[in-house]
Scaffold this active site. Structure first.
Site, PDB file in Angstrom:
ATOM      1  N   TYR A  32      17.048  21.768  -8.236  1.00  0.00           N
ATOM      2  CA  TYR A  32      15.886  20.883  -8.387  1.00  0.00           C
ATOM      3  C   TYR A  32      15.696  20.026  -7.140  1.00  0.00           C
ATOM      4  O   TYR A  32      14.578  19.911  -6.613  1.00  0.00           O
ATOM      5  CB  TYR A  32      16.058  19.999  -9.618  1.00  0.00           C
ATOM      6  N   SER A  57       9.105  14.834  -5.856  1.00  0.00           N
ATOM      7  CA  SER A  57       9.983  14.011  -6.691  1.00  0.00           C
ATOM      8  C   SER A  57      10.881  13.191  -5.776  1.00  0.00           C
ATOM      9  O   SER A  57      11.199  13.623  -4.659  1.00  0.00           O
ATOM     10  CB  SER A  57      10.850  14.884  -7.603  1.00  0.00           C
TER      11      SER A  57
END
Length: 270
Positions: free
Chosen positions: A166, A153
């Site tokens: 995250y 990501s």
């Protein structure tokens, strides 16, 4: 790529996190290209519905494995069952991932931090492990068609406030795949890191802030599939977010900190 029980050559794709979002879109993209799929996710009903909706190559039914990727024994059993039935795998995609806001000041967020790291990072290792030795034992021409794919990501390129777990997990995924890529270079197995920007999925639909260059999941999946096929080592999709990511990486810490100190946070305790 490889023959299935003497039939026409088909790609064999093992995919985690397949029941929704990016995983579902990747499953559809590969099925449309005639691949036979091993679909892994926790929710059996959603997996069965996905399988029923996919075209099947030459009567080869896709396989579903309802399990939690943090159950490493179950994941290994699924991988071995897929390889036993189809003679191996050509593409293995560690896509399973979860996201939640976490703040270090709250002791109760520790469990969420550990869960995110277990799903987003450790499970990728457990996903690839059963396949590596089998791939390395193939003749060179076949090895060079093998792909191990980690879904990272842009959140892993620089740490985002309120997304400590995250961001950390996706930074770890990017570095892990880079290490694995270098390790396997000599034997010809390609390791591909795909770093999504903002993709229109259930994970991003809960965000209550502007998401630049938001891309439909099906468009992302087809671009990712081509990236994987080409054996590109690392790519941000969409490309515009790749430019943004490079600019953010180039910022000195003081400027980045000032710019993002008040950035919107992901929700906690989802």
């Amino acid at each position: 790529m490889a023959e299935l029980h003497g039939a026409t050559a088909r790609q064999r794709v093992f995919l985690t996190g397949a029941s929704s979002g990016i995983g579902m879109a990747l499953a559809r993209a590969y099925a449309q290209q005639g691949a036979v799929l091993g679909l892994v996710a926790r929710r059996a009903a959603e997996l069965e519905a996905l399988r029923a909706s996919l075209p099947a190559p030459d009567g080869q039914a896709h396989r579903v494995y309802a399990l939690d990727v943090t159950d490493h024994a179950a994941l290994q059993s699924a991988a071995e069952a897929f390889m036993a039935e189809f003679g191996g795998a050509d593409v293995v995609i560690a896509n399973a991932g979860i996201s939640q806001g976490t703040l270090t000041e709250y002791q109760e967020d520790l469990a969420a931090f550990e869960r995110i790291m277990a799903v987003n990072v450790t499970a990728a290792f457990a996903t690839f492990t059963p396949f590596v030795a089998r791939m390395k034992a193939l003749p060179e021409a076949q090895r060079r068609r093998c792909r191990l794919v980690g879904i990272g990501s842009v959140a892993g390129i620089r740490g985002l406030p309120g997304a400590e777990a995250y961001s950390a997990s996706k930074a770890a995924m990017i570095s892990y795949c880079e290490s694995l890529r270098v390790e396997l270079r000599a034997c010809g197995i390609k390791v591909v890191t795909v770093a999504p920007g903002y993709i229109d999925t259930p994970m991003t639909q809960v965000n209550h802030y502007r998401m630049p260059f938001l891309m439909p999941a099906d468009q992302f999946a087809e671009r990712a599939r081509r990236t994987i096929e080409d054996g590109v080592s690392y790519r941000v999709i969409p490309w515009q977010m790749g430019v943004v990511a490079k600019l953010l990486r180039a910022l000195p810490n003081w400027l980045y900190d000032m710019a993002f100190a008040r950035a919107p946070h992901k929700k906690r305790n989802l």
